[in-house]
Design an enzyme around this catalytic site. Sequence first.
Site, PDB file in Angstrom:
ATOM      1  N   ILE A  22       1.019  -1.169   0.067  1.00 17.80           N
ATOM      2  CA  ILE A  22       0.006  -0.142  -0.075  1.00 17.80           C
ATOM      3  C   ILE A  22       0.897   1.124  -0.162  1.00 17.80           C
ATOM      4  CG2 ILE A  22      -1.903  -1.116   1.144  1.00 17.80           C
ATOM      5  CD1 ILE A  22      -1.162  -0.165   3.770  1.00 17.80           C
ATOM      6  N   GLY A  23       2.286   1.053  -0.334  1.00 23.46           N
ATOM      7  CA  GLY A  23       3.043   2.477  -0.397  1.00 23.46           C
ATOM      8  C   GLY A  23       3.961   2.773   0.675  1.00 23.46           C
ATOM      9  N   GLY A  24       4.112   1.635   1.700  1.00 21.85           N
ATOM     10  CA  GLY A  24       5.087   1.984   2.801  1.00 21.85           C
ATOM     11  C   GLY A  24       6.361   2.577   2.579  1.00 21.85           C
ATOM     12  N   ILE A  65       6.527 -11.137 -11.067  1.00 24.76           N
ATOM     13  CA  ILE A  65       7.687 -10.558 -11.215  1.00 24.76           C
ATOM     14  C   ILE A  65       8.825 -11.501 -11.335  1.00 24.76           C
ATOM     15  CG2 ILE A  65       7.288  -8.332  -9.712  1.00 24.76           C
ATOM     16  CD1 ILE A  65       8.825  -9.569  -7.558  1.00 24.76           C
ATOM     17  N   SER A  84      10.545  -5.306  -0.251  1.00 19.11           N
ATOM     18  CA  SER A  84       9.863  -5.909   1.170  1.00 19.11           C
ATOM     19  C   SER A  84       9.157  -7.117   0.508  1.00 19.11           C
ATOM     20  CB  SER A  84       9.161  -4.920   1.695  1.00 19.11           C
ATOM     21  OG  SER A  84       8.306  -5.061   2.780  1.00 19.11           O
ATOM     22  N   CYS A  87       6.788 -12.159   3.919  1.00 18.74           N
ATOM     23  CA  CYS A  87       7.451 -12.614   5.403  1.00 18.74           C
ATOM     24  C   CYS A  87       7.008 -13.981   5.805  1.00 18.74           C
ATOM     25  CB  CYS A  87       7.233 -11.565   6.163  1.00 18.74           C
ATOM     26  SG  CYS A  87       5.496 -11.354   6.744  1.00 18.74           S
ATOM     27  N   SER A 372       2.298  -4.122   5.989  1.00 19.49           N
ATOM     28  CA  SER A 372       3.028  -2.914   5.819  1.00 19.49           C
ATOM     29  C   SER A 372       4.149  -2.663   6.751  1.00 19.49           C
ATOM     30  CB  SER A 372       2.019  -1.668   5.561  1.00 19.49           C
ATOM     31  OG  SER A 372       2.781  -0.495   4.814  1.00 19.49           O
TER      32      SER A 372
END
Length: 390
Positions: A22-24, A65, A84, A87, A372
């Site tokens: 979301i753009g962190g 990707i 990122s 995880c 995020s």
Amino acid sequence: MEEGFCKREGEPWRVLEFYSGIGGMRYSIMRARVSATMVEAFDINDKANDVYEFNFGHRPYQGNIENLTAAELDKFGAHAWLLSPPCQPYTRQGLQKDSSDARASSFLKILELISHTLHPPLMLFVENVVGFETSDTHKQMMEILVKTGFVTQEYILSPLQFGVPYSRPRYFCLAKRRPSSFQDPHFNNQLLWTPRPLLGHYDSTTMVEHDQSNAKWENLIQSCEPVENFLELKTSSNQSEMESDFFDESSVSALGCEALEKKAEGNESCISFLDQYIVPLSLIERWGSAMGILTSCCIANGILDYYRYVKGTGSLLATVQPERKGKVSSLKEQGLRYFTPREVANLHSFPEDFHFPQHISLRQQYALLGNSLSAAVVAPLLRYLFTEPS
């Protein structure tokens, strides 16, 4: 592999943002005041991309990707890659399959492309959960970085160390490709548990710290802002206990997000804004011993991700404080509620103009925020990474 794209003086850094969520990362680089152009972002989650596009006006690349080629990456002319990756292969609640987890393969594929690019990045930034640093994926990452001429500095840091009342330690790897170097190369190839190099404190006798205890970080509480500064509405010691009779266990999931949504939609005329975030009494009775409770003067813990589990999902806020000194209130009397998505965004140090599109459900908001990162932590790291030695 040839030289990376040179950066002309005064030219913004050209940056690729992998697993953009979301753009962190983008908010962090803005907070760091790094002069940068986000050339492209990549994420396979369509809801995350909806949020990213809503806030930045650009929709990330949504393909796999793993299918990217070195030639395609060269076309972006990027100086830096921010990553990122998922995880789940390394979390305690996951299967801990490490590099054998399919979700780790795209990250390793991207790293392997470095040696095949004509113009490799000058810098890399990697963020993940604590535990990644002992993983097989980490070992493979470091081997690739050494082979491709990078020097690294690694950190495990928590928002607590930056004045935010939120205990969420994360792993970070900063990498620069030679002949570029860090402001202080003394800490190259080391794992640090302190942010002091990022703040310009380079006393080598105290830099490398290996105290991994939560107690060490929680000693920083006195220097943190109070939690109430991050809330949408302040709590009150005289506030009456909130009612939550419209909840029932048959209609709630693990932590009740579906019930919160349905009940809020059907009771808009009779509940206040925060009523929809009250913890159902049935869940308190069943899971109270597993819940992390805090008042407005404490610190939040965990990922504040309420949509899946009871245990390990972060703190709940007690909105009703004891009226008499020494009085011990039961959990039912404390007016427990979840942090709102806006409050979680505040604890992530996201700007006030961050918003979710209307079609993103409450459950999805919590999930996306849980995945995020803390801009308060990442911004100093990025500022340090992008600063050239004087």
